[in-house]
Scaffold this motif. Structure first.
Motif, PDB file in Angstrom:
ATOM      1  N   ASP A 245       1.859  -1.897  11.747  1.00 35.97           N
ATOM      2  CA  ASP A 245       0.776  -1.034  11.259  1.00 35.97           C
ATOM      3  C   ASP A 245      -0.453  -1.833  10.815  1.00 35.97           C
ATOM      4  OD1 ASP A 245       1.725  -2.246   9.004  1.00 35.97           O
ATOM      5  OD2 ASP A 245       2.166  -0.396   7.900  1.00 35.97           O
TER       6      ASP A 245
ATOM      7  N   SER B  31      -0.891  -3.710   8.364  1.00 32.59           N
ATOM      8  CA  SER B  31      -1.134  -3.671   6.928  1.00 32.59           C
ATOM      9  C   SER B  31      -1.416  -5.060   6.360  1.00 32.59           C
ATOM     10  CB  SER B  31       0.077  -3.059   6.210  1.00 32.59           C
ATOM     11  OG  SER B  31       1.267  -3.778   6.520  1.00 32.59           O
ATOM     12  N   ASP B  32      -1.043  -6.099   7.104  1.00 37.87           N
ATOM     13  CA  ASP B  32      -1.279  -7.470   6.652  1.00 37.87           C
ATOM     14  C   ASP B  32      -2.558  -8.066   7.242  1.00 37.87           C
ATOM     15  OD1 ASP B  32      -0.248  -7.410   9.192  1.00 37.87           O
ATOM     16  OD2 ASP B  32       1.364  -8.851   8.839  1.00 37.87           O
TER      17      ASP B  32
ATOM     18  N   ARG C 283     -11.008  -6.173   8.797  1.00 41.94           N
ATOM     19  CA  ARG C 283     -11.171  -4.723   8.803  1.00 41.94           C
ATOM     20  C   ARG C 283     -12.649  -4.334   8.744  1.00 41.94           C
ATOM     21  NH1 ARG C 283      -6.195  -2.505   7.989  1.00 41.94           N
ATOM     22  NH2 ARG C 283      -4.634  -3.825   6.995  1.00 41.94           N
TER      23      ARG C 283
END
Length: 489
Positions: free
Chosen positions: A425, A427-428, A434
């Motif tokens: 996903d 998430s790291d 981002r």
């Protein structure tokens, strides 16, 4: 002017011709004449090697250890330097037992190449003394080491290209790669590594404040690996030929053995003693500059042996081995043979540019290659990739034959920045990535971006820097069980 009498006459003839040419053409021609003239003035600097004292006071043999841990830090410009810092910190946080403490604190040797040499040299020159613990009672980094690694990361994130370019342009050094290497040496000494010599570094090594530093370069003269360290040559040369011929299942013809010995000599580590170089008075910054002198942009650095009137040309260590592992393996094997060391763990911190990158593009390429639109570094990369494959195969076969100790006594664990495993996903994913206008869909996108980070002396993108940093922490964690298993044996 540096043309001589005949050159001055020729220059006069050129000027007469230029008077009858258009202004624009004349300006370009004058510029080119100026470049050629100055390139003649900037003949490659030669560093004279004075007579070497005997014995050299800073040379110290390998100390006896049951299990030795060594790091091999690859080349790869700023990418390699930053990856090394992150791997060092991750290993500093890894407690491996009450007696050994931190994994990084258990490292006795660091063998480095190019950008990895920049990080390794900074570490051994700036690291706190041994009396300062890396971990507190709770197993966390102490404040002293949190501050040290924060500064370490900032320094390795600096732009080394800009100052180098400005100095070369200002002093007209860009027309001669040897003077570019001189500029690099000046910047490293003035701003980062100081004027410390291997002699003064040996005092820190003797107190066990820091690991023994081994900086890898390459001799242009014969292509052999030239290693700068305070280790004597008898501790660095493992006799491959005798080991293999003695362990072979069937008798090897005498002619083949002699040919094997000849080829094995070409793989021997060349030491400062062989070049009559006083390593004790050699600046650590100079060794790093030589290790980073990647042709044809930087270097080589030319040395003249005053005793034999012989010239030695020293350049990028990656031309002979871009991992830094080979000289470390040779040292460990030699001292196992002598009985000084019983077991050895070599951890490769490898962020060299992955060879497979660019292959898919070439699969679809139909245009001819040219100087301006092709990656010239792919040529030595092909040779390096094949050399690494043969070295790995030879090492494994040597263990199977019993020519060298088996995996229970010597183990090589490779930490590659491209092997980092990312969450499905994402998430790291670092926050800096981002914020970029990139459509990150899967771990494959992250791996593709990471593998494509170019080899330069500055990573301009914050996202690239953070990806390199995070990948190092990940691969150390991924190999933690394998590291612990070997050290527990």
């Amino acid at each position: 002017m540096c043309l001589g009498k005949s050159g001055e006459n020729r220059l006069g003839e050129i000027i007469q011709v230029l008077r009858n040419t258009p202004v624009a053409v004349r300006a370009v021609a004058v510029y080119l004449v100026l470049v050629v003239t100055l390139s003649g003035c900037l003949a490659a600097p030669i560093y004279t090697l004075p007579a070497m004292p005997e014995p050299l006071p800073c040379l110290t043999p390998v100390q006896s250890e049951d299990t030795v841990v060594g790091l091999a830090v690859s080349g790869g410009g700023s990418r390699a330097a930053l990856f090394a810092v992150a791997a060092f910190e991750a290993m500093a946080r890894l407690r491996i037992g009450a007696e050994r403490g931190s994994l990084l604190d258990s490292v006795s040797y660091i063998s480095s190449v190019s950008g990895g040499s920049l990080a390794s040299a900074y570490y051994v020159l700036k690291k706190p003394a041994r009396e300062v613990p890396m971990l507190n009672k709770q197993g966390d980094l102490t404040q002293e080491y949190r501050d040290f690694f924060a500064e370490f990361r900032e320094v390795m994130s600096h732009d080394y290209e800009g100052p180098l370019l400005r100095r070369n342009l200002l002093l007209w050094r860009w027309v001669n790669p040897a003077f570019v290497a001189k500029s690099l040496l000046e910047i490293l000494a003035e701003d980062y590594l100081g004027v410390e010599t291997f002699g003064s570094l040996r005092d820190r090594e003797e107190r066990r404040d820091v690991p023994r530093l081994m900086v890898n370069t390459t001799l242009y003269n014969d292509g052999r690996r030239f290693l700068l360290s305070t280790l004597p040559r008898q501790d660095l040369r493992f006799d491959w030929a005798s080991a293999v011929s003695g362990a072979a299942i069937k008798e090897i013809p005498a002619g083949d053995v002699e040919d094997l010995r000849k080829r094995a000599r070409a793989l021997e580590t060349v030491t400062p003693q062989d070049l009559h170089l006083n390593i004790c008075e050699t600046k650590v910054a100079a060794s790093v500059a030589a290790s980073m002198s990647f042709p044809p942009i930087i270097g080589p650095i030319s040395l003249m042996d005053e005793k034999d009137q012989r010239y030695w040309h020293v350049g990028d260590g990656g031309m002979s081995d871009n991992t830094g592992a080979e000289s470390l393996v040779m040292m460990v094997l030699q001292n196992m043979k002598k009985g000084t060391l019983r077991r050895g763990l070599i951890i490769m911190i490898d962020s060299s540019f992955p060879f497979e990158v660019g292959g898919e593009e070439l699969d679809r390429r139909q245009d001819a290659f040219s100087l301006f639109d092709s990656d010239y570094s792919r040529i030595p990369s092909i040779m390096e990739e094949r050399s690494l494959a043969y070295r790995s195969l030879f090492f494994l076969v040597g263990q199977q034959l019993g020519a060298i100790p088996g995996p229970e006594r010597i183990s090589i664990i490779r930490l590659r920045h491209t092997d980092a495993q990312w969450a499905e996903d994402l998430s790291d994913l670092p926050d800096s990535c981002r914020k970029e206008k990139v459509n990150w869909k899967s771990p494959k996108d992250v791996a593709t971006r990471l593998s494509g980070i170019v080899t330069r002396l500055w990573l301009e993108s914050t996202c690239d820097r953070d990806l390199v940093w995070t990948s190092a922490s990940k691969v150390v964690k991924q190999q933690e069980d394998q590291i612990r298993a070997f050290l527990k044996q």
